[in-house]
Write a protein that holds these residues in place. Structure first.
Motif, PDB file in Angstrom:
ATOM      1  N   LEU A   1       0.848  -1.183   0.000  1.00  0.00           N
ATOM      2  CA  LEU A   1       0.000   0.000   0.000  1.00  0.00           C
ATOM      3  C   LEU A   1       0.887   1.237   0.000  1.00  0.00           C
ATOM      4  N   SER A   2       0.601   2.135  -0.890  1.00  0.00           N
ATOM      5  CA  SER A   2       1.370   3.373  -0.995  1.00  0.00           C
ATOM      6  C   SER A   2       1.173   4.224   0.262  1.00  0.00           C
ATOM      7  N   PRO A   3       2.225   4.896   0.724  1.00  0.00           N
ATOM      8  CA  PRO A   3       2.088   5.767   1.902  1.00  0.00           C
ATOM      9  C   PRO A   3       1.068   6.890   1.697  1.00  0.00           C
ATOM     10  N   ASN A   4       0.873   7.296   0.454  1.00  0.00           N
ATOM     11  CA  ASN A   4      -0.094   8.370   0.175  1.00  0.00           C
ATOM     12  C   ASN A   4      -1.348   7.809  -0.512  1.00  0.00           C
ATOM     13  N   ALA A   5      -1.762   6.613  -0.101  1.00  0.00           N
ATOM     14  CA  ALA A   5      -2.935   5.961  -0.687  1.00  0.00           C
ATOM     15  C   ALA A   5      -4.205   6.739  -0.356  1.00  0.00           C
ATOM     16  N   THR A   6      -5.134   6.690  -1.285  1.00  0.00           N
ATOM     17  CA  THR A   6      -6.429   7.329  -1.080  1.00  0.00           C
ATOM     18  C   THR A   6      -7.265   6.469  -0.130  1.00  0.00           C
ATOM     19  N   PRO A   7      -8.334   7.032   0.425  1.00  0.00           N
ATOM     20  CA  PRO A   7      -9.220   6.227   1.275  1.00  0.00           C
ATOM     21  C   PRO A   7      -9.773   4.992   0.542  1.00  0.00           C
ATOM     22  N   LEU A   8     -10.086   5.131  -0.749  1.00  0.00           N
ATOM     23  CA  LEU A   8     -10.587   3.987  -1.510  1.00  0.00           C
ATOM     24  C   LEU A   8      -9.507   2.914  -1.654  1.00  0.00           C
ATOM     25  N   GLU A   9      -8.278   3.315  -1.931  1.00  0.00           N
ATOM     26  CA  GLU A   9      -7.181   2.353  -2.037  1.00  0.00           C
ATOM     27  C   GLU A   9      -6.955   1.632  -0.714  1.00  0.00           C
ATOM     28  N   LYS A  10      -7.056   2.357   0.390  1.00  0.00           N
ATOM     29  CA  LYS A  10      -6.907   1.741   1.717  1.00  0.00           C
ATOM     30  C   LYS A  10      -8.039   0.748   1.982  1.00  0.00           C
ATOM     31  N   PHE A  11      -9.255   1.124   1.592  1.00  0.00           N
ATOM     32  CA  PHE A  11     -10.409   0.250   1.762  1.00  0.00           C
ATOM     33  C   PHE A  11     -10.224  -1.045   0.976  1.00  0.00           C
ATOM     34  N   ARG A  12      -9.800  -0.922  -0.279  1.00  0.00           N
ATOM     35  CA  ARG A  12      -9.578  -2.089  -1.131  1.00  0.00           C
ATOM     36  C   ARG A  12      -8.444  -2.953  -0.577  1.00  0.00           C
ATOM     37  N   TRP A  13      -7.401  -2.313  -0.051  1.00  0.00           N
ATOM     38  CA  TRP A  13      -6.290  -3.029   0.568  1.00  0.00           C
ATOM     39  C   TRP A  13      -6.797  -3.845   1.764  1.00  0.00           C
ATOM     40  N   ASP A  14      -7.626  -3.212   2.581  1.00  0.00           N
ATOM     41  CA  ASP A  14      -8.180  -3.895   3.754  1.00  0.00           C
ATOM     42  C   ASP A  14      -9.016  -5.112   3.363  1.00  0.00           C
ATOM     43  N   ILE A  15      -9.763  -4.995   2.276  1.00  0.00           N
ATOM     44  CA  ILE A  15     -10.554  -6.138   1.802  1.00  0.00           C
ATOM     45  C   ILE A  15      -9.618  -7.305   1.469  1.00  0.00           C
ATOM     46  N   CYS A  16      -8.549  -7.029   0.750  1.00  0.00           N
ATOM     47  CA  CYS A  16      -7.587  -8.078   0.402  1.00  0.00           C
ATOM     48  C   CYS A  16      -6.976  -8.692   1.656  1.00  0.00           C
ATOM     49  N   GLN A  17      -6.645  -7.858   2.617  1.00  0.00           N
ATOM     50  CA  GLN A  17      -6.058  -8.342   3.861  1.00  0.00           C
ATOM     51  C   GLN A  17      -7.010  -9.301   4.575  1.00  0.00           C
ATOM     52  N   LYS A  18      -8.295  -9.017   4.515  1.00  0.00           N
ATOM     53  CA  LYS A  18      -9.278  -9.898   5.145  1.00  0.00           C
ATOM     54  C   LYS A  18      -9.273 -11.272   4.484  1.00  0.00           C
ATOM     55  N   PHE A  19      -9.114 -11.300   3.155  1.00  0.00           N
ATOM     56  CA  PHE A  19      -9.006 -12.581   2.447  1.00  0.00           C
ATOM     57  C   PHE A  19      -7.763 -13.340   2.905  1.00  0.00           C
ATOM     58  N   VAL A  20      -6.644 -12.647   3.011  1.00  0.00           N
ATOM     59  CA  VAL A  20      -5.381 -13.272   3.435  1.00  0.00           C
ATOM     60  C   VAL A  20      -5.524 -13.843   4.847  1.00  0.00           C
ATOM     61  N   ILE A  21      -6.076 -13.058   5.743  1.00  0.00           N
ATOM     62  CA  ILE A  21      -6.242 -13.485   7.139  1.00  0.00           C
ATOM     63  C   ILE A  21      -7.178 -14.690   7.220  1.00  0.00           C
ATOM     64  N   TYR A  22      -8.273 -14.648   6.477  1.00  0.00           N
ATOM     65  CA  TYR A  22      -9.232 -15.759   6.486  1.00  0.00           C
ATOM     66  C   TYR A  22      -8.564 -17.039   5.991  1.00  0.00           C
TER      67      TYR A  22
END
Length: 85
Positions: free
Chosen positions: A25-46
């Motif tokens: 995730l880029s340090p200057n990511a937009t809120p949407l990019e952060k949201f999409r990143w979090d979704i992916c992280q949930k898949f990884v964790i699951y």
């Protein structure tokens, strides 16, 4: 164990050129990019929490292994946010 020869190192470098790792995730990511990143992280964790294979995740999600692999490596440029959800 000896250090690999130059020819072996060239072969390894050639293979690595084609490798696609996980995107960060880029340090200057937009809120949407952060949201999409979090979704992916949930898949990884699951996947980790339930000890699933790539095949198992694909079956659970009703999609194919290449798509699941992209999601798990945060390579989601071709996915809409709705599709990720």
């Amino acid at each position: 164990m000896a250090f690999p020869s130059e020819s072996e190192l060239k072969k390894i470098r050639k293979k690595l050129e084609k490798a696609e790792g996980t995107l960060m995730l880029s340090p200057n990511a937009t809120p949407l990019e952060k949201f999409r990143w979090d979704i992916c992280q949930k898949f990884v964790i699951y996947k980790q929490k339930h000890g699933l294979s790539l095949e198992g995740m694909a079956e659970l999600l009703g999609t194919d292994k290449p798509k699941v692999s992209k999601i798990l490596r945060h390579r989601i440029e071709s996915f809409s946010t709705d599709r990720l959800l």
